[in-house]
Design a protein around this motif. Structure first.
Motif, mmCIF file in Angstrom:
data_model
loop_
_atom_site.group_PDB
_atom_site.id
_atom_site.type_symbol
_atom_site.label_atom_id
_atom_site.label_comp_id
_atom_site.label_asym_id
_atom_site.label_seq_id
_atom_site.Cartn_x
_atom_site.Cartn_y
_atom_site.Cartn_z
ATOM 1 N N SER A 15 -8.452 -17.384 40.254
ATOM 2 C CA SER A 15 -7.591 -17.066 39.111
ATOM 3 C C SER A 15 -6.668 -18.233 38.768
ATOM 4 C CB SER A 15 -6.772 -15.815 39.422
ATOM 5 O OG SER A 15 -5.826 -15.564 38.422
ATOM 6 N N LEU A 16 -6.026 -18.808 39.783
ATOM 7 C CA LEU A 16 -5.111 -19.925 39.542
ATOM 8 C C LEU A 16 -5.847 -21.149 39.014
ATOM 9 C CD1 LEU A 16 -2.729 -19.622 42.623
ATOM 10 C CD2 LEU A 16 -2.204 -19.084 40.236
ATOM 11 N N SER A 17 -7.037 -21.382 39.516
ATOM 12 C CA SER A 17 -7.829 -22.518 39.053
ATOM 13 C C SER A 17 -8.196 -22.357 37.572
ATOM 14 C CB SER A 17 -9.089 -22.647 39.903
ATOM 15 O OG SER A 17 -9.901 -23.677 39.424
ATOM 16 N N LEU A 18 -8.633 -21.167 37.199
ATOM 17 C CA LEU A 18 -8.983 -20.918 35.794
ATOM 18 C C LEU A 18 -7.750 -20.955 34.896
ATOM 19 C CD1 LEU A 18 -11.666 -18.125 36.209
ATOM 20 C CD2 LEU A 18 -12.035 -20.445 35.374
ATOM 21 N N ARG A 19 -6.633 -20.427 35.392
ATOM 22 C CA ARG A 19 -5.386 -20.476 34.607
ATOM 23 C C ARG A 19 -4.946 -21.922 34.378
ATOM 24 N NH1 ARG A 19 -4.457 -16.131 31.937
ATOM 25 N NH2 ARG A 19 -4.727 -14.245 33.140
ATOM 26 N N ALA A 20 -5.090 -22.772 35.394
ATOM 27 C CA ALA A 20 -4.718 -24.186 35.249
ATOM 28 C C ALA A 20 -5.613 -24.871 34.225
ATOM 29 C CB ALA A 20 -4.803 -24.901 36.594
ATOM 30 N N ASN A 51 -17.487 -14.102 35.943
ATOM 31 C CA ASN A 51 -18.589 -14.986 36.324
ATOM 32 C C ASN A 51 -18.282 -15.729 37.627
ATOM 33 O OD1 ASN A 51 -20.105 -14.272 34.103
ATOM 34 N ND2 ASN A 51 -19.465 -16.036 32.898
ATOM 35 N N ALA A 52 -17.051 -16.178 37.771
ATOM 36 C CA ALA A 52 -16.678 -16.922 38.971
ATOM 37 C C ALA A 52 -16.722 -16.030 40.207
ATOM 38 C CB ALA A 52 -15.288 -17.524 38.803
ATOM 39 N N MET A 53 -16.261 -14.800 40.091
ATOM 40 C CA MET A 53 -16.236 -13.911 41.249
ATOM 41 C C MET A 53 -17.625 -13.391 41.613
ATOM 42 S SD MET A 53 -13.240 -14.169 42.312
ATOM 43 C CE MET A 53 -13.316 -13.002 43.653
ATOM 44 N N SER A 54 -18.512 -13.307 40.621
ATOM 45 C CA SER A 54 -19.871 -12.838 40.912
ATOM 46 C C SER A 54 -20.740 -13.975 41.446
ATOM 47 C CB SER A 54 -20.511 -12.240 39.662
ATOM 48 O OG SER A 54 -20.765 -13.245 38.706
ATOM 49 N N ASP A 74 -24.830 -36.223 39.433
ATOM 50 C CA ASP A 74 -25.147 -34.911 39.983
ATOM 51 C C ASP A 74 -23.875 -34.288 40.522
ATOM 52 O OD1 ASP A 74 -27.771 -35.455 39.402
ATOM 53 O OD2 ASP A 74 -28.224 -36.206 41.419
ATOM 54 N N ALA A 75 -23.584 -33.091 40.054
ATOM 55 C CA ALA A 75 -22.387 -32.402 40.519
ATOM 56 C C ALA A 75 -22.580 -30.906 40.383
ATOM 57 C CB ALA A 75 -21.174 -32.839 39.692
ATOM 58 N N ALA A 76 -21.940 -30.188 41.255
ATOM 59 C CA ALA A 76 -21.937 -28.730 41.159
ATOM 60 C C ALA A 76 -20.651 -28.319 40.475
ATOM 61 C CB ALA A 76 -22.027 -28.106 42.539
ATOM 62 N N VAL A 77 -20.791 -27.529 39.456
ATOM 63 C CA VAL A 77 -19.641 -27.050 38.717
ATOM 64 C C VAL A 77 -19.392 -25.634 39.179
ATOM 65 C CG1 VAL A 77 -18.715 -26.612 36.436
ATOM 66 C CG2 VAL A 77 -20.281 -28.505 36.785
ATOM 67 N N GLY A 78 -18.245 -25.385 39.783
ATOM 68 C CA GLY A 78 -17.999 -24.084 40.388
ATOM 69 C C GLY A 78 -17.009 -23.235 39.632
#
Length: 136
Positions: A15-20, A51-54, A74-78
């Motif tokens: 949640s904090l990451s998405l809010r930022a 989506n992030a929690m699932s 190449d990178a993973a986007v989380g």
């Protein structure tokens, strides 16, 4: 043990990451309020959080190298990355800019308050864990 702690705090971390990320987009909108043809952007927070929690937000991104001297991409986007959407235009402007400062300031303040609430909640969770560990 650390896996359980991670699971316990994962919701608030996400949640904090998405809010930022959203706060940066809103700040960018405000900063570009006078930029011709700038289109206001935002994220659908509830959809991004779902989506992030699932776990479906984990996407593999590959960039194409056009020269040998380029770095591999190449990178993973989380979970900290949500799909950026364009805000619906409320009132058209002559220069093509879609930023409505009243909307942006309101969204910025709302997001900042929710970010602070998230910090308060995660702080309370950590205090509860410390109290349980210390037997208090």
């Amino acid at each position: 043990m650390t896996g359980k702690l991670d699971d316990y705090l994962r919701f608030h971390e996400t949640s904090l990451s998405l809010r930022a990320q959203r706060q940066q987009l809103l700040a960018s909108n405000i900063a570009n309020a006078d930029t011709p043809n700038f289109k206001a952007r935002d994220i659908d927070f509830s959809n991004a959080m779902q989506n992030a929690m699932s776990g479906s937000a984990q996407v593999s991104a590959t960039l194409v190298k056009t020269a040998d001297s380029h770095l591999s991409g190449d990178a993973a986007v989380g979970a900290g990355s949500a799909q950026t959407l364009y805000r619906t235009v409320q009132q058209a402007s002559i220069d093509g800019n879609s930023v409505d400062m009243d909307v942006e300031r309101n969204q910025f303040a709302d997001n900042a308050i929710r970010y602070e609430a998230g910090l308060t909640m995660i702080s309370a969770q950590i205090k509860n864990m410390l109290a349980a560990i210390q037997g208090g």
